[in-house]
Design a protein around this motif. Structure first.
Motif, PDB file in Angstrom:
ATOM      1  N   LEU A  37     -64.311 -46.994   4.744  1.00 29.07           N
ATOM      2  CA  LEU A  37     -65.070 -47.142   3.518  1.00 29.07           C
ATOM      3  C   LEU A  37     -64.043 -47.186   2.395  1.00 29.07           C
ATOM      4  CD1 LEU A  37     -68.329 -45.248   2.566  1.00 29.07           C
ATOM      5  CD2 LEU A  37     -66.792 -46.272   0.900  1.00 29.07           C
ATOM      6  N   PHE A  38     -63.875 -48.384   1.829  1.00 28.60           N
ATOM      7  CA  PHE A  38     -62.806 -48.638   0.869  1.00 28.60           C
ATOM      8  C   PHE A  38     -63.394 -48.817  -0.517  1.00 28.60           C
ATOM      9  CE2 PHE A  38     -59.691 -51.108  -1.472  1.00 28.60           C
ATOM     10  CZ  PHE A  38     -58.491 -50.522  -1.080  1.00 28.60           C
ATOM     11  N   GLY A  39     -62.951 -47.978  -1.464  1.00 28.10           N
ATOM     12  CA  GLY A  39     -63.404 -48.078  -2.834  1.00 28.10           C
ATOM     13  C   GLY A  39     -62.473 -48.954  -3.648  1.00 28.10           C
ATOM     14  N   LEU A  40     -63.017 -49.996  -4.259  1.00 35.99           N
ATOM     15  CA  LEU A  40     -62.233 -50.911  -5.091  1.00 35.99           C
ATOM     16  C   LEU A  40     -62.607 -50.653  -6.545  1.00 35.99           C
ATOM     17  CD1 LEU A  40     -60.184 -53.233  -4.921  1.00 35.99           C
ATOM     18  CD2 LEU A  40     -62.109 -54.826  -4.835  1.00 35.99           C
ATOM     19  N   LEU A  41     -61.670 -50.091  -7.302  1.00 36.39           N
ATOM     20  CA  LEU A  41     -61.947 -49.654  -8.668  1.00 36.39           C
ATOM     21  C   LEU A  41     -61.183 -50.484  -9.690  1.00 36.39           C
ATOM     22  CD1 LEU A  41     -61.722 -45.762  -8.284  1.00 36.39           C
ATOM     23  CD2 LEU A  41     -63.742 -47.223  -8.069  1.00 36.39           C
ATOM     24  N   GLY A  42     -61.746 -50.545 -10.875  1.00 39.87           N
ATOM     25  CA  GLY A  42     -61.101 -51.239 -11.983  1.00 39.87           C
ATOM     26  C   GLY A  42     -62.137 -51.549 -13.046  1.00 39.87           C
ATOM     27  N   PRO A  43     -61.700 -51.743 -14.280  1.00 40.57           N
ATOM     28  CA  PRO A  43     -62.643 -52.089 -15.346  1.00 40.57           C
ATOM     29  C   PRO A  43     -63.190 -53.502 -15.163  1.00 40.57           C
ATOM     30  CG  PRO A  43     -60.405 -52.270 -16.141  1.00 40.57           C
ATOM     31  CD  PRO A  43     -60.311 -51.686 -14.766  1.00 40.57           C
ATOM     32  N   ASN A  44     -64.233 -53.844 -15.909  1.00 48.48           N
ATOM     33  CA  ASN A  44     -64.727 -55.218 -15.885  1.00 48.48           C
ATOM     34  C   ASN A  44     -63.591 -56.166 -16.245  1.00 48.48           C
ATOM     35  OD1 ASN A  44     -67.263 -54.444 -15.193  1.00 48.48           O
ATOM     36  ND2 ASN A  44     -68.259 -55.121 -17.061  1.00 48.48           N
ATOM     37  N   GLY A  45     -63.530 -57.273 -15.521  1.00 46.97           N
ATOM     38  CA  GLY A  45     -62.478 -58.252 -15.768  1.00 46.97           C
ATOM     39  C   GLY A  45     -61.192 -57.964 -15.028  1.00 46.97           C
ATOM     40  N   ALA A  46     -61.164 -56.892 -14.221  1.00 49.09           N
ATOM     41  CA  ALA A  46     -59.938 -56.533 -13.504  1.00 49.09           C
ATOM     42  C   ALA A  46     -59.677 -57.435 -12.305  1.00 49.09           C
ATOM     43  CB  ALA A  46     -59.999 -55.079 -13.047  1.00 49.09           C
ATOM     44  N   GLY A  47     -60.734 -58.081 -11.783  1.00 48.90           N
ATOM     45  CA  GLY A  47     -60.581 -58.959 -10.631  1.00 48.90           C
ATOM     46  C   GLY A  47     -61.321 -58.502  -9.395  1.00 48.90           C
ATOM     47  N   LYS A  48     -62.105 -57.427  -9.503  1.00 52.75           N
ATOM     48  CA  LYS A  48     -62.811 -56.895  -8.342  1.00 52.75           C
ATOM     49  C   LYS A  48     -63.824 -57.887  -7.783  1.00 52.75           C
ATOM     50  CE  LYS A  48     -64.763 -53.384 -10.307  1.00 52.75           C
ATOM     51  NZ  LYS A  48     -64.508 -53.783 -11.712  1.00 52.75           N
ATOM     52  N   THR A  49     -64.742 -58.331  -8.631  1.00 47.06           N
ATOM     53  CA  THR A  49     -65.802 -59.226  -8.165  1.00 47.06           C
ATOM     54  C   THR A  49     -65.238 -60.578  -7.751  1.00 47.06           C
ATOM     55  OG1 THR A  49     -67.449 -58.108  -9.542  1.00 47.06           O
ATOM     56  CG2 THR A  49     -67.982 -60.322  -8.798  1.00 47.06           C
ATOM     57  N   THR A  50     -64.216 -61.049  -8.448  1.00 54.24           N
ATOM     58  CA  THR A  50     -63.567 -62.310  -8.050  1.00 54.24           C
ATOM     59  C   THR A  50     -63.011 -62.185  -6.641  1.00 54.24           C
ATOM     60  OG1 THR A  50     -62.996 -62.844 -10.331  1.00 54.24           O
ATOM     61  CG2 THR A  50     -61.742 -63.952  -8.610  1.00 54.24           C
ATOM     62  N   THR A  51     -62.342 -61.080  -6.352  1.00 52.74           N
ATOM     63  CA  THR A  51     -61.791 -60.863  -5.017  1.00 52.74           C
ATOM     64  C   THR A  51     -62.886 -60.849  -3.960  1.00 52.74           C
ATOM     65  OG1 THR A  51     -59.935 -59.587  -5.922  1.00 52.74           O
ATOM     66  CG2 THR A  51     -60.448 -59.264  -3.594  1.00 52.74           C
ATOM     67  N   ILE A  52     -63.971 -60.124  -4.236  1.00 60.63           N
ATOM     68  CA  ILE A  52     -65.080 -60.066  -3.285  1.00 60.63           C
ATOM     69  C   ILE A  52     -65.686 -61.451  -3.070  1.00 60.63           C
ATOM     70  CG2 ILE A  52     -67.457 -59.236  -3.011  1.00 60.63           C
ATOM     71  CD1 ILE A  52     -66.516 -56.556  -4.109  1.00 60.63           C
ATOM     72  N   ASN A  53     -65.821 -62.223  -4.153  1.00 63.43           N
ATOM     73  CA  ASN A  53     -66.409 -63.558  -4.033  1.00 63.43           C
ATOM     74  C   ASN A  53     -65.521 -64.513  -3.245  1.00 63.43           C
ATOM     75  OD1 ASN A  53     -68.748 -62.857  -5.348  1.00 63.43           O
ATOM     76  ND2 ASN A  53     -68.081 -63.616  -7.345  1.00 63.43           N
ATOM     77  N   ILE A  54     -64.221 -64.301  -3.267  1.00 63.25           N
ATOM     78  CA  ILE A  54     -63.325 -65.087  -2.407  1.00 63.25           C
ATOM     79  C   ILE A  54     -63.514 -64.673  -0.948  1.00 63.25           C
ATOM     80  CG2 ILE A  54     -60.906 -65.492  -1.784  1.00 63.25           C
ATOM     81  CD1 ILE A  54     -60.256 -65.314  -4.807  1.00 63.25           C
TER      82      ILE A  54
END
Length: 252
Positions: A37-54
């Protein structure tokens, strides 16, 4: 080929995503273990959702690549999509259907036999204490109820790898705790879960390891305990503040 080949469910190699002059993901390298269970943290615009969408095939990388259960996101998306479940930030539901009807529909879209859909649906609804609400039309749901159903839809086909992008936004504390228990139960089934959240205590309580990204780069990686010890912090929120210069909720 699957995630048991090398012990990793996800391997990200020199991943870059550019939009004109904006670099959303900047040379990201990351390995996520099978069953973690991996937590990916960062503020909006950090690249989290972009990474997931890739990783789930909604975006193509500019450079580099990633492997999901051993399959290359550039070449093997059909194989990847059979193995993953994605709970996006925005609920993708049919509001004039009931919760159960939504689950049945998405089970059918995933090619599940009818008896398996009912069996899986009953199991998930009981686990999340959502049986009664599931019989109502979605158009009357609160924000927290929409998030719950959105997560169940993502998991109806029993995926090996689940991406949960801000799953508890809009929930009251009691509902959030119930979802925490639910997510913990998924981990006990040896599923790999990638969790993004702005509730940092959520990541601290649930995650085996945490990765913090900022401006598209991975700036910290380890167990919550390791990160707190390394940065002499009493909690992950304090770690985040020390290494980014701001609190995580400032990114919302």
């Amino acid at each position: 080929m699957d995630d048991t080949d090398n012990g990793y469910a996800i391997v990200i190699e020199d991943l870059v995503k550019k939009y004109d002059d904006l670099i959303a993901v900047d040379g990201l390298n990351l390995e996520i273990k099978s069953g973690e269970l991996f937590g990916l943290l960062g503020p909006n615009g950090a690249g989290k959702t972009t990474t997931i969408n890739i990783l789930n095939g909604l975006l193509k990388p500019t450079k580099g690549t990633a492997f999901v259960a051993g399959y290359d996101v550039k070449k093997d998306l059909n194989n990847i999509k059979e193995l993953i479940g994605v709970c996006p930030q925005e609920a993708a539901l049919y509001k004039f259907l009931t919760g159960r009807e939504n689950l049945e529909l998405f089970g059918n879209l995933n090619g599940m036999p009818k008896n398996k859909i009912k069996e899986r649906m009953d199991y998930l609804l009981e686990l999340l204490d959502f049986e009664e609400d599931s019989r109502r039309k979605v158009k009357g749901y609160s924000g927290g109820m929409l998030r719950k159903l959105n997560m169940l839809v993502a998991l109806i086909h029993d995926p090996k790898i689940a991406f949960l992008d801000e799953p508890t936004v809009g929930m009251d504390p009691r509902a959030r705790r119930k979802v925490w228990e639910f997510i913990g139960s998924l981990k006990s089934q040896n599923k790999t879960i990638i969790l993004t959240t702005h509730y940092i205590e959520e990541a601290e309580a649930l995650s085996d390891r945490v990765g913090i990204i900022d401006y598209g780069e991975l700036i910290a990686l380890g167990t919550p305990k390791e990160l707190m010890e390394k940065h002499e912090a009493k909690n992950l929120e304090e770690v985040f503040l020390k290494i980014t210069g701001r609190r995580i909720l400032e990114g919302i």
